[in-house]
Design a protein around this motif. Structure first.
Motif: not given
Length: 425
Positions: A224-225, A229-230, A288-291, A414-416
């Motif tokens: 799980h990339k 990254a997190s 409410r944050i999606q990104r 991909a993380f961003t």
């Protein structure tokens, strides 16, 4: 209505089990933070050296690494309620030992460090199970709010604990802070005793928990990339951007605090938790944050800039320590708010991405990262301050956080871009 939408989402508190755990933790965290302040203050008082304070990072890091991972494996194999009860009792016993050693007039640094190490082992084994039970108690769309509420309590205790501890150390001594911590842990013990049985799903009866179980969790994580990254970005933020080990020296040399505590000492330790608590109070937006990936990157950049500002305040504090103390505390408060947002999103990513039979093991890795990073930071900042001074070690670390975070965003796009679907209750 606009203000109401910004305030913390309290829906998770409708669940009685979560509510009891959360309420009990309000008291327990205050005592824990008093102990967290007392240990470095006692070490600095005994030795007069930030290097010894930084050494506590080594004695905290090793048990965190071992028992954080092993505790996660245990929580994926046995009743998580029983594991929580046993580890909370262990934390109570080690707090009692701190009281006993200090009351007996101990002057041996290594006894303090070894007791601290034992306490961190119980704490490390406790945390994976404590977080892994949340999806069993709450629906997924309430997990960001639950994580923010938990961080708010931890942060609020981080305000009261350092302020009370820093002010009372010169008056009452270290032993009574340790004594209070024992009693402040009792509400949490009662709360975990009141939980239902929490057996993880799909577990073989009689399964032996060893290194193989831990490796299985790490192999799962390796695929799980985004989760990897997190962990990476949090290590960058903490190792380079957390000057906690320097607070006793900064309080004494830059802001005129007493050698073994005082108001400036308490303010420095309380400022980051105060910012996190303030961020938690106004955390209604996190659900409410999606990104979420981009939100983590921006939050950690804000953390790095805040630590740079704090380093500047330390540098200029010689001429006007009182004025620059409050300026420095302001930057620490901003950093705490940024850290709360980052942690809430990263924790939610992990809870929702993992299946139940491996969730606690991944929480063990998460705990090792979020707790081990600050211990490495203690070692790094304690050593760096010896050669470049506290101001450069602090401000320079903040600059490194910003630069390395931008590099991470470029190397792992991909993380961003990571986003989640936000669903209504």
């Amino acid at each position: 209505m606009a203000l109401r939408s910004l305030l913390a989402d309290t829906r998770p508190l409708r669940n009685p089990h979560f509510r009891r755990l959360w309420s009990a933790n309000i008291i327990t965290v205050i005592g824990a933070q008093m102990t967290l302040v007392a240990v470095p203050a006692q070490l600095y008082s005994m030795t007069g050296s930030s290097a010894y304070v930084g050494l506590s990072g080594v004695f905290g890091l090793v048990p965190l690494l071992i028992f954080g991972l092993w505790g996660g494996a245990l929580a994926d194999a046995f009743d998580r309620r029983k594991l929580l009860i046993g580890t909370v009792i262990g934390i109570i016993v080690t707090s009692g030992l701190f009281f006993v050693w200090t009351a007996m007039g101990n002057t041996n640094v290594w006894i303090v460090l070894l007791t601290f190490s034992a306490q961190q082992a119980f704490f490390a084994a406790n945390q994976p199970a404590r977080i892994a039970i949340l999806p069993e108690l709450l629906p997924n769309n309430q997990l960001p709010a639950a994580n923010a509420l938990n961080m708010t309590v931890v942060s609020a205790g981080g305000i009261a604990g350092p302020l009370v501890g820093g002010a009372l150390i010169p008056v009452l001594g270290f032993q009574w802070l340790y004594f209070a911590d024992v009693f402040f842990l009792l509400p949490t013990l009662l709360a975990v005793i009141g939980l239902p049985s929490l057996e993880p799903e799909g577990v073989e009866k009689g399964k032996v928990v060893g290194w193989r179980s831990i490796v299985e969790g790490l192999v799962y994580l390796a695929g799980h990339k985004i989760l990897l990254a997190s962990f990476l970005v949090d290590l960058v933020a903490m190792i380079f951007g957390l000057p906690r080990a320097l607070f006793p020296q900064i309080a004494h040399e830059s802001f005129g605090s007493e050698m073994d505590g005082g108001l400036a000492f308490g303010i420095l330790y309380a400022a980051i938790p105060f910012g996190a608590a303030l961020g938690g109070v106004f955390s209604g937006w996190v659900s409410r944050i999606q990104r979420q990936g981009l939100a983590v990157i921006l939050a950690i950049v804000a953390w790095g800039l805040s630590m740079t500002g704090f380093g500047i305040a330390v540098y200029f504090a010689t001429g006007a320590p009182d004025q620059w103390l409050w300026i420095g505390a302001f930057f620490l408060v901003l950093g705490g708010a940024a850290d709360m947002a980052s942690a809430a999103f990263r924790q939610t990513m992990l809870l929702t991405a993992a299946s139940d039979n491996v969730r606690a093991r991944l929480q063990g890795v998460f705990f090792v990262v979020v707790s081990g990073g600050p211990r490495i930071a203690d070692i790094a900042h304690g050593a760096a301050a010896v050669y470049v001074g506290t101001a450069v070690a602090t401000g320079g670390g903040g600059i490194l956080v910003v630069l390395l975070m931008l590099l991470c965003a470029l190397l792992v796009p991909a993380f961003t871009r990571y986003r989640v679907e936000v669903t209504p209750d």
